[in-house]
Design a protein around this motif. Structure first.
Motif, mmCIF file in Angstrom:
data_model
loop_
_atom_site.group_PDB
_atom_site.id
_atom_site.type_symbol
_atom_site.label_atom_id
_atom_site.label_comp_id
_atom_site.label_asym_id
_atom_site.label_seq_id
_atom_site.Cartn_x
_atom_site.Cartn_y
_atom_site.Cartn_z
ATOM 1 N N GLN A 15 21.041 -6.191 -12.076
ATOM 2 C CA GLN A 15 21.105 -6.207 -13.548
ATOM 3 C C GLN A 15 19.812 -5.724 -14.216
ATOM 4 O O GLN A 15 19.868 -5.092 -15.263
ATOM 5 C CB GLN A 15 21.593 -7.529 -14.093
ATOM 6 N N ILE A 16 18.647 -5.977 -13.638
ATOM 7 C CA ILE A 16 17.426 -5.448 -14.279
ATOM 8 C C ILE A 16 17.472 -3.920 -14.271
ATOM 9 O O ILE A 16 17.184 -3.263 -15.284
ATOM 10 C CB ILE A 16 16.141 -5.952 -13.569
ATOM 11 N N GLU A 42 19.333 0.525 -2.307
ATOM 12 C CA GLU A 42 20.137 -0.704 -2.298
ATOM 13 C C GLU A 42 20.415 -1.096 -0.859
ATOM 14 O O GLU A 42 20.177 -0.318 0.064
ATOM 15 C CB GLU A 42 21.461 -0.524 -3.063
ATOM 16 N N SER A 91 15.514 -8.091 -4.642
ATOM 17 C CA SER A 91 15.160 -9.120 -3.664
ATOM 18 C C SER A 91 16.357 -10.028 -3.509
ATOM 19 O O SER A 91 17.350 -9.895 -4.232
ATOM 20 C CB SER A 91 13.900 -9.881 -4.071
ATOM 21 N N VAL A 131 8.472 -6.697 -8.830
ATOM 22 C CA VAL A 131 9.143 -7.601 -9.764
ATOM 23 C C VAL A 131 9.932 -8.667 -9.000
ATOM 24 O O VAL A 131 9.998 -9.827 -9.402
ATOM 25 C CB VAL A 131 10.101 -6.791 -10.680
ATOM 26 N N ASN A 133 11.305 -11.560 -6.967
ATOM 27 C CA ASN A 133 10.647 -12.861 -6.741
ATOM 28 C C ASN A 133 10.761 -13.342 -5.307
ATOM 29 O O ASN A 133 11.713 -12.987 -4.630
ATOM 30 C CB ASN A 133 11.269 -13.895 -7.677
HETATM 31 P P1 NAX Z 1 20.241 -8.898 -9.201
HETATM 32 O O1 NAX Z 1 20.668 -9.925 -8.201
HETATM 33 O O2 NAX Z 1 21.136 -8.541 -10.325
HETATM 34 O O3 NAX Z 1 19.890 -7.548 -8.418
HETATM 35 C C1 NAX Z 1 19.078 -7.522 -7.303
HETATM 36 C C2 NAX Z 1 19.519 -6.362 -6.464
HETATM 37 O O4 NAX Z 1 18.594 -6.222 -5.397
HETATM 38 C C3 NAX Z 1 20.903 -6.552 -5.836
HETATM 39 O O5 NAX Z 1 21.749 -5.483 -6.218
HETATM 40 C C4 NAX Z 1 20.616 -6.579 -4.358
HETATM 41 O O6 NAX Z 1 21.636 -5.980 -3.587
HETATM 42 C C5 NAX Z 1 19.321 -5.771 -4.300
HETATM 43 N N1 NAX Z 1 18.568 -5.988 -3.060
HETATM 44 C C6 NAX Z 1 18.449 -7.121 -2.332
HETATM 45 N N2 NAX Z 1 17.748 -6.882 -1.227
HETATM 46 C C7 NAX Z 1 17.399 -5.581 -1.258
HETATM 47 C C8 NAX Z 1 16.690 -4.749 -0.388
HETATM 48 N N3 NAX Z 1 16.209 -5.217 0.780
HETATM 49 N N4 NAX Z 1 16.512 -3.457 -0.715
HETATM 50 C C9 NAX Z 1 17.024 -2.985 -1.869
HETATM 51 N N5 NAX Z 1 17.725 -3.724 -2.746
HETATM 52 C C10 NAX Z 1 17.911 -5.015 -2.434
HETATM 53 O O7 NAX Z 1 18.815 -9.383 -9.708
HETATM 54 P P2 NAX Z 1 18.019 -8.910 -11.003
HETATM 55 O O8 NAX Z 1 18.411 -9.763 -12.154
HETATM 56 O O9 NAX Z 1 18.078 -7.456 -11.135
HETATM 57 O O10 NAX Z 1 16.541 -9.401 -10.592
HETATM 58 C C11 NAX Z 1 15.823 -8.767 -9.559
HETATM 59 C C12 NAX Z 1 14.614 -9.584 -9.176
HETATM 60 O O11 NAX Z 1 13.713 -9.707 -10.271
HETATM 61 C C13 NAX Z 1 14.939 -11.020 -8.746
HETATM 62 O O12 NAX Z 1 14.182 -11.343 -7.594
HETATM 63 C C14 NAX Z 1 14.445 -11.829 -9.921
HETATM 64 O O13 NAX Z 1 14.111 -13.151 -9.539
HETATM 65 C C15 NAX Z 1 13.240 -11.036 -10.323
HETATM 66 N N6 NAX Z 1 12.694 -11.281 -11.668
HETATM 67 C C16 NAX Z 1 11.358 -11.206 -11.806
HETATM 68 C C17 NAX Z 1 10.752 -11.337 -13.041
HETATM 69 C C18 NAX Z 1 9.275 -11.231 -13.191
HETATM 70 O O14 NAX Z 1 8.804 -11.447 -14.304
HETATM 71 N N7 NAX Z 1 8.492 -10.910 -12.168
HETATM 72 C C19 NAX Z 1 11.553 -11.653 -14.243
HETATM 73 C C20 NAX Z 1 12.985 -11.254 -14.107
HETATM 74 C C21 NAX Z 1 13.593 -11.554 -12.757
HETATM 75 O O15 NAX Z 1 13.910 -12.910 -12.714
#
Ligand code: NAX
Length: 328
Positions: A15-16, A42, A91, A131, A133
């Motif tokens: 979603q980000i 991905e 992640s 980004v 976590n």
């Molecule tokens: P989503 O779960 O919508 O998307 C994450 C995507 O990452 C998924 O499509 C998944 O298949 C993919 N993914 C997982 N493992 C992977 C890998 N080894 N290689 C490539 N892609 C992989 O999460 P989303 O809302 O987009 O958030 C992404 C990350 O940002 C999360 O870890 C979230 O906790 C973190 N955030 C960090 C923030 C910050 O300020 N540092 C704030 C926003 C967000 O919470």
């Protein structure tokens, strides 16, 4: 015509990235005259790869003049090949009943593999912004795998926390958010972070001249910045996405721009503010252009602040210890 830069982005079907990728392709991150090639990664699962293809179809349908090509990958060695910037957004989320230690270790494995690939195939001058976590510790892990790419090229994002804090101060003081400056987040991107209101400014003067309600600053402002992510989830049913994408645009734009403004970026600790060796802690920086920065070491810290810094450092050290076996 300026030659394109290669921007690798992970978590492309998430979603980000749905908010982030169109803005990069529109020139909001690297400038309105800088063509880009997006190299999207991905997990190699058919359904997820298909979802990423859907995102790429939408990017195509925007007909962005600056978007020269889109590479879709399930292999980090393809996604990071010759990349000038690597934006590690993807992640593994914390599942129901999952312990934080397991989350750290599961994500640690991802960032080991991605660090290896970056060191093997990314461009020499590549910069990496993380980004996903737990972002501070993931950054430490990825950087630990690299010998060709220096640790100073790896940063973790605390800009969303900075932006959240600045807006809350502006609202409380009844000023516009652009009047707030020097709003620095210290430590971990987690509820232990220390949003340093003592050194923050409004129109160049201490915030505490404008907001004299000390109890609000300590007991309402600070925890609400630290727990804003949870509040968004409670309200929206989903975690912050548009604001996280926006913060990453701010983070990278600041890094590529030489400026006297002060920002929060998590970088490898040099011992400033009592942060332990080897952890990635958010500190005040001035950006010096081309993805480089200078850490500002002279923010005064009173006893209250030092106690908060100790708490967030302890958490970072605990995370470092939890993943130590992965890094050895
Ligand atoms: P989503 O779960 O919508 O998307 C994450 C995507 O990452 C998924 O499509 C998944 O298949 C993919 N993914 C997982 N493992 C992977 C890998 N080894 N290689 C490539 N892609 C992989 O999460 P989303 O809302 O987009 O958030 C992404 C990350 O940002 C999360 O870890 C979230 O906790 C973190 N955030 C960090 C923030 C910050 O300020 N540092 C704030 C926003 C967000 O919470």
């Amino acid at each position: 015509m300026t030659s394109p830069i290669r921007v690798a982005v992970t978590g492309a079907a998430g979603q980000i990235c749905y908010s982030l990728l169109p803005r990069i392709a529109a020139g909001e991150m690297f400038g309105k005259d800088q063509p880009v090639i997006l190299q999207l990664l991905e997990i190699p699962v058919d359904k997820v790869q298909e979802a990423m293809r859907g995102v790429a179809m939408e990017l195509d349908d925007c007909a962005f003049p600056l978007l020269q090509d889109i590479v879709l990958a399930g292999d980090p060695n393809v996604a990071f090949k010759d990349a000038n910037w690597c934006l590690l957004v993807g992640s593994k989320p914390r599942g129901p009943g999952m312990e934080r230690a397991d989350l750290l270790k599961d994500n640690g494995k991802i960032f080991i593999g991605q660090g290896d690939a970056i060191d093997a195939v990314a461009a020499d001058e590549c910069k990496i912004a993380i980004v996903g976590n737990p972002c501070n510790t993931n950054t430490m892990i990825a950087a630990s795998r690299c010998s060709r790419i220096p640790a100073s090229s790896f940063t973790a994002m605390t800009r969303l926390d900075q932006n959240r804090a600045a807006t809350q101060l502006a609202k409380k003081a009844g000023v516009a958010v652009h009047q707030v400056s020097d709003m620095v987040i210290f430590g971990n991107h987690s509820p232990t972070m220390y949003p340093d209101f003592f050194n923050a400014k409004i129109d160049g003067k201490p915030v505490t001249d404008f907001i004299t309600d000390d109890a609000w600053l300590r007991e309402t402002f600070m925890p609400s910045v630290g727990k804003r992510g949870a509040a968004i989830i409670a309200a929206r049913g989903l975690s912050s996405a548009a604001s996280a994408a926006n913060a990453l645009i701010d983070h990278v734009r600041s890094l590529i721009t030489k400026s006297d403004e002060i920002h929060s970026i998590a970088v490898k600790s040099d011992g400033s503010y009592g942060f332990s060796e080897g952890v990635w802690a958010s500190v005040p920086v001035r950006t010096t252009g081309n993805g480089t920065y200078e850490v500002l070491r002279d923010f005064p810290m009173n006893d209250f602040a030092q106690e908060k810094l100790r708490i967030t450092n302890d958490e970072l050290v605990g995370e470092r210890d939890t993943v130590a076996e992965l890094m050895s």
